[in-house]
Write a protein that holds these residues in place. Structure first.
Motif, mmCIF file in Angstrom:
data_model
loop_
_atom_site.group_PDB
_atom_site.id
_atom_site.type_symbol
_atom_site.label_atom_id
_atom_site.label_comp_id
_atom_site.label_asym_id
_atom_site.label_seq_id
_atom_site.Cartn_x
_atom_site.Cartn_y
_atom_site.Cartn_z
ATOM 1 N N HIS A 78 17.728 5.113 -1.281
ATOM 2 C CA HIS A 78 18.744 5.599 -0.356
ATOM 3 C C HIS A 78 20.106 5.682 -1.030
ATOM 4 O O HIS A 78 20.434 4.865 -1.894
ATOM 5 C CB HIS A 78 18.832 4.685 0.877
ATOM 6 N N GLY A 79 20.890 6.658 -0.638
ATOM 7 C CA GLY A 79 22.223 6.801 -1.197
ATOM 8 C C GLY A 79 22.813 8.152 -0.864
ATOM 9 O O GLY A 79 22.162 9.022 -0.267
ATOM 10 N N GLU A 80 24.069 8.331 -1.245
ATOM 11 C CA GLU A 80 24.766 9.579 -0.946
ATOM 12 C C GLU A 80 24.097 10.768 -1.626
ATOM 13 O O GLU A 80 24.033 11.861 -1.067
ATOM 14 C CB GLU A 80 26.219 9.477 -1.416
ATOM 15 N N THR A 116 9.863 9.683 2.723
ATOM 16 C CA THR A 116 11.084 8.912 2.519
ATOM 17 C C THR A 116 10.800 7.414 2.568
ATOM 18 O O THR A 116 11.278 6.646 1.719
ATOM 19 C CB THR A 116 12.135 9.291 3.579
ATOM 20 N N ALA A 436 19.377 10.406 1.246
ATOM 21 C CA ALA A 436 19.143 9.950 2.615
ATOM 22 C C ALA A 436 19.708 8.551 2.793
ATOM 23 O O ALA A 436 19.546 7.695 1.920
ATOM 24 C CB ALA A 436 17.647 9.951 2.933
ATOM 25 N N ARG A 437 20.367 8.331 3.901
ATOM 26 C CA ARG A 437 20.838 6.994 4.238
ATOM 27 C C ARG A 437 19.722 6.228 4.938
ATOM 28 O O ARG A 437 18.796 6.838 5.474
ATOM 29 C CB ARG A 437 22.084 7.078 5.124
ATOM 30 N N PRO A 438 19.791 4.897 4.958
ATOM 31 C CA PRO A 438 18.755 4.125 5.656
ATOM 32 C C PRO A 438 18.603 4.608 7.090
ATOM 33 O O PRO A 438 19.584 4.838 7.799
ATOM 34 C CB PRO A 438 19.286 2.689 5.594
ATOM 35 N N GLU A 440 17.313 7.495 7.865
ATOM 36 C CA GLU A 440 17.208 8.954 7.833
ATOM 37 C C GLU A 440 16.075 9.367 6.903
ATOM 38 O O GLU A 440 15.629 8.581 6.064
ATOM 39 C CB GLU A 440 18.506 9.581 7.329
#
Length: 448
Positions: A78-80, A116, A436-438, A440
């Motif tokens: 996860h990350g920007e 994901t 994707a952020r946590p 998502e």
């Protein structure tokens, strides 16, 4: 560079401290030890202890034991931005392209959600899905990576043009109005000899790791999860990176024996990466969902290894535009000296030939455009004539393929002297959404 060998001999290249998720930075060291590395360490430790015991008798028992191997490095999923773009290039690749077999938009979202969740586990070095519901049910994870380190695994997902419209132009999943203008099937370049079975696809997954079994395990499990919704179209294994994405990495060599990627974009130059790699918020009004993402160009380039091996060193260096030993431009200097394309030699001929790869791929000859390359060597055994089926699997990330890749490759296909030794057999373009952020799933903004 283009991928002609742009990517194999290319004048682009290396990078730096290890970004944790293509955005932040983390450990700069190699990922933790793989199973093979651990065995090597254990053997070396045992040998050292044996020598100490022989020399020092009982006293050796009082010596402190050797320190345990460092904990393996792992990049969070996860990350920007998605990891696997400016992340320091790992040693191994398993790239996979998928075709969707469903007609349901909900099925596609469910697949991306499941992928994901699985990617977050796999990149952390954990098995997918935990224990099965019962002993009589199939295991949730295929198991061949159990006990192996995360090996700096990154999983990077992309969307092909046919996710939005089929070959007849029909809107498949209600996404046609959001298809980026730049996301179109790559043109057929001069001298291309493409195999449709090794080209294109609805979805792609790039798995990079320092242990080949970890990368293969990841694609195997994602393929299993996709069963009934998507099917594997083609895949490519790669060994030995052919570019560096960090200044912490030395310049590698391609199968022609030359250093490759000397002038590649580096993670340590965020301004250049932002200019040439990341899609801007205002780049395409129809594709705001792609802002912060990128475009992935993939090309399978076979090298005529046997013919190259019978070519004189002077001819090889002239075609590349660099000396083979040090990687310095033929105009003089060291590996990282800028080529002087105006410098001439005997008879007024330019020292860096007009048809050399370095000249044709250099930003100064292409309106200043650059790409971030993440290519790999490959060998798939021999062909029916006994020749090596080997070459470069070229991967490049660009902000706009229409201005950064297509014009350059068109020119190089016509003028690059190396084309005599290359055959472009596979081709694909994918839009790579931001991270994707946590909570998502990858591509959530596209389907929202």
């Amino acid at each position: 560079m283009t991928e002609s060998i742009p990517h194999a001999v290319s004048d682009d290249a290396a990078a730096s401290t290890a970004p944790v998720a293509d955005g932040s930075t983390g450990s700069t060291g190699r990922s933790g030890m793989s199973r093979r590395g651990l065995l090597g360490w254990a053997g070396a430790g045992a040998a050292a202890m044996g020598v100490a015991g022989f020399a020092g008798g009982r006293a050796s028992a009082q010596e402190p034991p050797p320190p345990p191997p460092a904990a393996p490095d792992a990049y969070p999923f996860h990350g920007e931005r998605q990891a696997g773009i400016v992340t320091p290039a790992q040693d191994r690749l398993h790239f996979a392209s998928f075709d969707l077999t469903t007609t349901s938009r909900e099925d596609v979202v469910a697949l991306l959600t499941a992928w994901t969740a699985a990617a977050a586990e796999l990149t952390a070095g954990r098995p997918v899905g935990g224990d099965p519901a019962s002993y009589d049910a199939p295991p949730n994870d295929t198991g061949e990576a159990s006990g192996l380190a995360a090996s700096r695994l990154t999983l990077t997902f992309g969307f092909g043009p046919t996710l939005f419209r089929d070959a007849a132009g029909k809107d498949r999943f209600g996404l046609a109005a959001r298809q980026p203008a730049a996301l179109r099937r790559l043109p057929h370049f001069p001298a291309d000899n493409l195999d449709p079975r090794r080209s294109d696809g609805d979805l792609c997954v790039q798995a990079c790791a320092d242990d080949p079994q970890v990368a293969v395990h990841a694609i195997r499990n994602l393929s299993r999860i996709a069963f009934g919704t998507a099917a594997l179209r083609w895949s490519q294994l790669g060994f030995g990176r052919t570019s560096s994405t960090s200044t912490s990495q030395a310049t590698p060599r391609n199968l022609f024996g030359f250093k490759d990627g000397t002038a590649n974009l580096k993670a340590e130059d965020p301004d250049a990466v932002s200019r040439h790699v990341w899609v801007g918020a205002g780049d395409d009004p129809r594709a705001g969902w792609l802002a912060g993402g990128s475009y992935l160009v993939a090309r399978r380039i076979n090298m005529t290894i046997e013919t190259w091996d019978r070519t004189s060193l002077s001819e090889q260096e002239s075609l590349v535009g660099r000396d083979r030993k040090e990687g310095a431009p033929l105009s003089g200097g060291t590996e990282f000296t800028e080529p002087d394309f105006a410098l001439t030699g005997r008879g007024g001929a330019p020292l860096v030939a007009m048809n050399s790869h370095v000249r044709l791929a250099h930003p100064s000859q292409n309106g200043g455009v650059q790409m971030l390359r993440r290519g790999y060597n490959f060998t798939d055994g021999n062909d029916e004539l006994g020749r090596l089926d080997a070459g470069l699997f070229f991967i490049a990330y660009v902000r706009d393929p229409r201005t950064q890749y297509v014009p350059m490759q068109t020119r190089m296909s016509r003028q690059d002297g190396l084309m005599e030794y290359l055959q472009h057999r596979g081709s694909a373009l994918f839009a790579v959404p931001p991270g994707a952020r946590p909570g998502e799933h990858i591509g959530r903004a596209l389907f929202a």
